[in-house]
Design an enzyme around this catalytic site. Structure first.
Site, PDB file in Angstrom:
ATOM      1  N   ASP A  35      60.656  46.388 115.714  1.00 28.67           N
ATOM      2  CA  ASP A  35      60.405  47.350 114.257  1.00 28.67           C
ATOM      3  C   ASP A  35      62.190  47.266 114.773  1.00 28.67           C
ATOM      4  O   ASP A  35      62.866  47.428 115.913  1.00 28.67           O
ATOM      5  CB  ASP A  35      60.169  48.425 114.735  1.00 28.67           C
ATOM      6  CG  ASP A  35      59.606  49.253 113.397  1.00 28.67           C
ATOM      7  OD1 ASP A  35      60.558  49.470 112.557  1.00 28.67           O
ATOM      8  OD2 ASP A  35      58.594  49.066 112.994  1.00 28.67           O
ATOM      9  N   THR A  39      62.364  51.533 107.870  1.00 33.32           N
ATOM     10  CA  THR A  39      61.530  52.673 107.931  1.00 33.32           C
ATOM     11  C   THR A  39      61.192  53.116 108.785  1.00 33.32           C
ATOM     12  O   THR A  39      59.792  54.308 108.913  1.00 33.32           O
ATOM     13  CB  THR A  39      60.376  51.874 106.426  1.00 33.32           C
ATOM     14  OG1 THR A  39      60.208  51.509 107.054  1.00 33.32           O
ATOM     15  CG2 THR A  39      62.418  51.907 105.382  1.00 33.32           C
ATOM     16  N   GLY A  40      61.066  52.941 109.727  1.00 39.34           N
ATOM     17  CA  GLY A  40      59.799  52.826 111.010  1.00 39.34           C
ATOM     18  C   GLY A  40      60.196  54.125 111.630  1.00 39.34           C
ATOM     19  O   GLY A  40      61.534  54.363 111.792  1.00 39.34           O
ATOM     20  N   ASP A  60      64.958  43.565 114.147  1.00 40.61           N
ATOM     21  CA  ASP A  60      65.124  42.623 113.149  1.00 40.61           C
ATOM     22  C   ASP A  60      64.592  41.286 113.038  1.00 40.61           C
ATOM     23  O   ASP A  60      65.301  40.485 112.927  1.00 40.61           O
ATOM     24  CB  ASP A  60      66.241  42.566 111.885  1.00 40.61           C
ATOM     25  CG  ASP A  60      66.014  42.294 110.598  1.00 40.61           C
ATOM     26  OD1 ASP A  60      65.261  42.216 109.800  1.00 40.61           O
ATOM     27  OD2 ASP A  60      66.696  42.042 109.556  1.00 40.61           O
ATOM     28  N   LYS A  95      63.632  39.639 102.423  1.00 38.97           N
ATOM     29  CA  LYS A  95      63.884  39.138 103.964  1.00 38.97           C
ATOM     30  C   LYS A  95      62.825  39.293 104.716  1.00 38.97           C
ATOM     31  O   LYS A  95      62.482  38.147 105.009  1.00 38.97           O
ATOM     32  CB  LYS A  95      65.029  39.394 104.473  1.00 38.97           C
ATOM     33  CG  LYS A  95      66.184  38.730 103.235  1.00 38.97           C
ATOM     34  CD  LYS A  95      67.655  39.811 103.842  1.00 38.97           C
ATOM     35  CE  LYS A  95      67.856  39.238 104.739  1.00 38.97           C
ATOM     36  NZ  LYS A  95      69.341  39.187 105.367  1.00 38.97           N
ATOM     37  N   GLY A 106      56.284  30.539 112.199  1.00 37.62           N
ATOM     38  CA  GLY A 106      57.026  29.651 113.168  1.00 37.62           C
ATOM     39  C   GLY A 106      56.601  29.981 114.956  1.00 37.62           C
ATOM     40  O   GLY A 106      56.654  28.969 115.998  1.00 37.62           O
ATOM     41  N   TYR A 149      58.756  43.960  96.080  1.00 38.28           N
ATOM     42  CA  TYR A 149      57.417  43.726  97.318  1.00 38.28           C
ATOM     43  C   TYR A 149      56.719  43.298  96.537  1.00 38.28           C
ATOM     44  O   TYR A 149      56.115  42.286  97.581  1.00 38.28           O
ATOM     45  CB  TYR A 149      56.980  45.535  97.009  1.00 38.28           C
ATOM     46  CG  TYR A 149      56.084  45.795  97.775  1.00 38.28           C
ATOM     47  CD1 TYR A 149      56.359  45.713  99.446  1.00 38.28           C
ATOM     48  CD2 TYR A 149      54.761  45.898  98.005  1.00 38.28           C
ATOM     49  CE1 TYR A 149      55.591  46.075 100.407  1.00 38.28           C
ATOM     50  CE2 TYR A 149      54.106  46.121  98.504  1.00 38.28           C
ATOM     51  CZ  TYR A 149      53.980  46.266  99.903  1.00 38.28           C
ATOM     52  OH  TYR A 149      53.124  46.532 101.023  1.00 38.28           O
ATOM     53  N   ARG A 190      55.153  58.668  98.666  1.00 39.68           N
ATOM     54  CA  ARG A 190      53.986  58.168  98.257  1.00 39.68           C
ATOM     55  C   ARG A 190      53.170  59.344  97.646  1.00 39.68           C
ATOM     56  O   ARG A 190      53.517  60.389  97.777  1.00 39.68           O
ATOM     57  CB  ARG A 190      53.669  57.079  99.242  1.00 39.68           C
ATOM     58  CG  ARG A 190      53.864  55.529  99.374  1.00 39.68           C
ATOM     59  CD  ARG A 190      53.082  55.262  99.783  1.00 39.68           C
ATOM     60  NE  ARG A 190      53.488  54.618 101.414  1.00 39.68           N
ATOM     61  CZ  ARG A 190      53.410  53.677 101.812  1.00 39.68           C
ATOM     62  NH1 ARG A 190      52.801  52.745 101.847  1.00 39.68           N
ATOM     63  NH2 ARG A 190      53.499  53.967 102.966  1.00 39.68           N
TER      64      ARG A 190
HETATM   65  N1  UDP Z   1      52.446  59.783  91.463  1.00 37.28           N
HETATM   66  C1  UDP Z   1      52.360  60.645  91.896  1.00 37.28           C
HETATM   67  N2  UDP Z   1      53.432  61.880  92.036  1.00 37.28           N
HETATM   68  C2  UDP Z   1      54.043  61.585  93.037  1.00 37.28           C
HETATM   69  C3  UDP Z   1      53.695  60.045  93.694  1.00 37.28           C
HETATM   70  C4  UDP Z   1      53.265  59.546  93.141  1.00 37.28           C
HETATM   71  O1  UDP Z   1      51.868  61.266  90.319  1.00 37.28           O
HETATM   72  O2  UDP Z   1      54.983  62.390  93.489  1.00 37.28           O
HETATM   73  C5  UDP Z   1      51.304  58.427  91.367  1.00 37.28           C
HETATM   74  C6  UDP Z   1      51.870  57.451  91.558  1.00 37.28           C
HETATM   75  O3  UDP Z   1      52.818  57.175  90.146  1.00 37.28           O
HETATM   76  C7  UDP Z   1      51.241  55.921  91.701  1.00 37.28           C
HETATM   77  C8  UDP Z   1      50.267  56.447  92.014  1.00 37.28           C
HETATM   78  O4  UDP Z   1      50.556  58.409  91.856  1.00 37.28           O
HETATM   79  O5  UDP Z   1      50.234  56.196  90.077  1.00 37.28           O
HETATM   80  C9  UDP Z   1      49.996  56.744  93.431  1.00 37.28           C
HETATM   81  O6  UDP Z   1      51.227  56.318  94.289  1.00 37.28           O
HETATM   82  P1  UDP Z   1      51.709  55.607  95.725  1.00 37.28           P
HETATM   83  O7  UDP Z   1      53.488  55.772  95.087  1.00 37.28           O
HETATM   84  O8  UDP Z   1      51.082  57.359  96.363  1.00 37.28           O
HETATM   85  O9  UDP Z   1      51.572  53.780  96.018  1.00 37.28           O
HETATM   86  P2  UDP Z   1      51.419  52.603  94.789  1.00 37.28           P
HETATM   87  O10 UDP Z   1      51.770  53.201  93.483  1.00 37.28           O
HETATM   88  O11 UDP Z   1      51.810  52.507  95.175  1.00 37.28           O
HETATM   89  O12 UDP Z   1      49.377  52.643  94.949  1.00 37.28           O
END
Ligand code: UDP
Length: 331
Positions: A35, A39-40, A60, A95, A106, A149, A190
């Site tokens: 790692d 982010t880890g 990396d 990347k 590889g 991504y 998230r």
């Molecule tokens: N989301 C939200 N409030 C937050 C963070 C995320 O309503 O504070 C929503 C986001 O817009 C998405 C869903 O929750 O519709 C899941 O978002 P996350 O970033 O967890 O993952 P992903 O969109 O990649 O599934």
């Protein structure tokens, strides 16, 4: 007893990578963890450092990977994986999903190892097919904020198939749907850590859009078992692993409020660009081919996850996700 298997795990200090390290250590494997810690976090794996069958390299994987000795398996899990992270470090995201996977393939070829790469439900983009089957090609905006991504992961699948078809190496592709559990970063942006962090700090819960968008959340232990079953199978095409139990973000917010026993207000914020409206895995393939299906309910998984976040210090709780947020929602 035969010789222990040796496995390289990239992204080993991340949420999923660290759970994989635990999983394979428990299975008696020799684990080579790698790692670059962008982010880890070392806290996720430092309990493994004293073990003889665990090695860690701060490296990396987008740069040439050198591992001495034999390898039986390679799991490529290195990548920023939350929308905020991949907006903050878009080039590294591209990347690691291109140069990084190329290096892993590889290495797999030179060691005659089997390689499993972490793909994602994001390859389906904002899906027009629901639930998502592996045969669906997706609806991705290559130049949108999530493009760095989504397209890296799509390229990753393509090069993995090319190594399989052209070089005949053993490859596995797992398409991972939203997964949750202990060791998610409170500030990764998230929805689950965002809501739990807000509830614990006594802040409003931020719902993006009108909250009618759906996700399907899988507990991390179930994912580990699915990944292992796929690794040991002889199936080389992409495989969805996730929990089909679907919920709107509005209802998810209610579950978090109940879980935390708090009474926050809910505030609506602008929906991020290209935020998928619905997401649920079709796991027929995993059931039929691997005999796998998730066993941990969302409520059980949420309790286990909350126990982890509850134990955090006040200082850790102060970490907020909003570095690059404006860019995330800009239309
Ligand atoms: N989301 C939200 N409030 C937050 C963070 C995320 O309503 O504070 C929503 C986001 O817009 C998405 C869903 O929750 O519709 C899941 O978002 P996350 O970033 O967890 O993952 P992903 O969109 O990649 O599934």
């Amino acid at each position: 007893m035969g010789k222990s298997k040796r496995i390289l795990i990239t992204g080993a200090a991340g949420f999923l990578g660290s759970h994989l390290c635990d999983f394979y250590i428990q299975k008696g494997f020799n684990v080579v963890a790698m790692d670059n810690l962008i982010t880890g976090r070392l806290e996720n794996i430092e309990h493994l450092f004293p073990l003889e069958n665990f090695e860690f390299y701060n490296h990396d994987v987008s740069k040439f990977i050198h591992v001495s000795g034999d390898l039986d398996y390679i799991l490529h899990f290195a990548s920023p994986a939350s929308p905020i992270d991949y907006l903050k470090i878009p080039i590294q995201t591209l990347k690691v999903g291109s140069l990084g996977v190329h290096n892993c393939l590889g290495l797999a070829k030179s060691k005659n190892a089997r390689v499993l790469i972490a793909s994602t439900s994001e390859v389906y983009g904002d899906p027009e097919v629901h639930p998502q089957t592996e045969d669906y090609w997706g609806n991705v905006n290559p130049v949108g904020p999530r493009g760095v991504y989504d397209e890296a992961k799509r390229f990753q699948e393509a090069i993995t198939m090319a190594y399989h078809n052209f070089h005949g190496i053993e490859t596995r592709i797992v398409r991972i749907f939203n997964t949750f559990g202990p060791r998610m970063r409170l500030n990764d942006g998230r929805v689950l850590p965002a809501f739990i962090g807000q509830a614990l700090r006594g802040e409003d819960l931020t719902i993006f859009g009108d909250g009618s968008q759906t996700r399907s959340f899988c507990y991390v232990d179930d994912l580990m078992k699915g990944i292992h079953a796929l690794l040991l199978s002889d199936y080389h095409l992409p495989m969805n692993i996730g929990n089909p139990s679907e919920i709107t973000i509005n209802d998810f917010a209610k579950e978090i409020i109940e879980l935390t026993g708090t009474n926050p207000k809910i505030v609506l914020k602008e929906l991020p660009v290209n935020d998928p409206k619905q997401r649920r895995p079709d796991i027929t393939r995993a059931k039929e081919i691997l005999g796998w299906s998730p066993k941990v309910s969302r409520s059980e998984g949420l309790k286990l996850t909350y126990d982890y976040f509850k134990g955090m210090s006040a200082e850790e709780l102060e970490k907020r996700p909003h570095d690059n947020f404006e860019k995330y929602i800009k239309h």
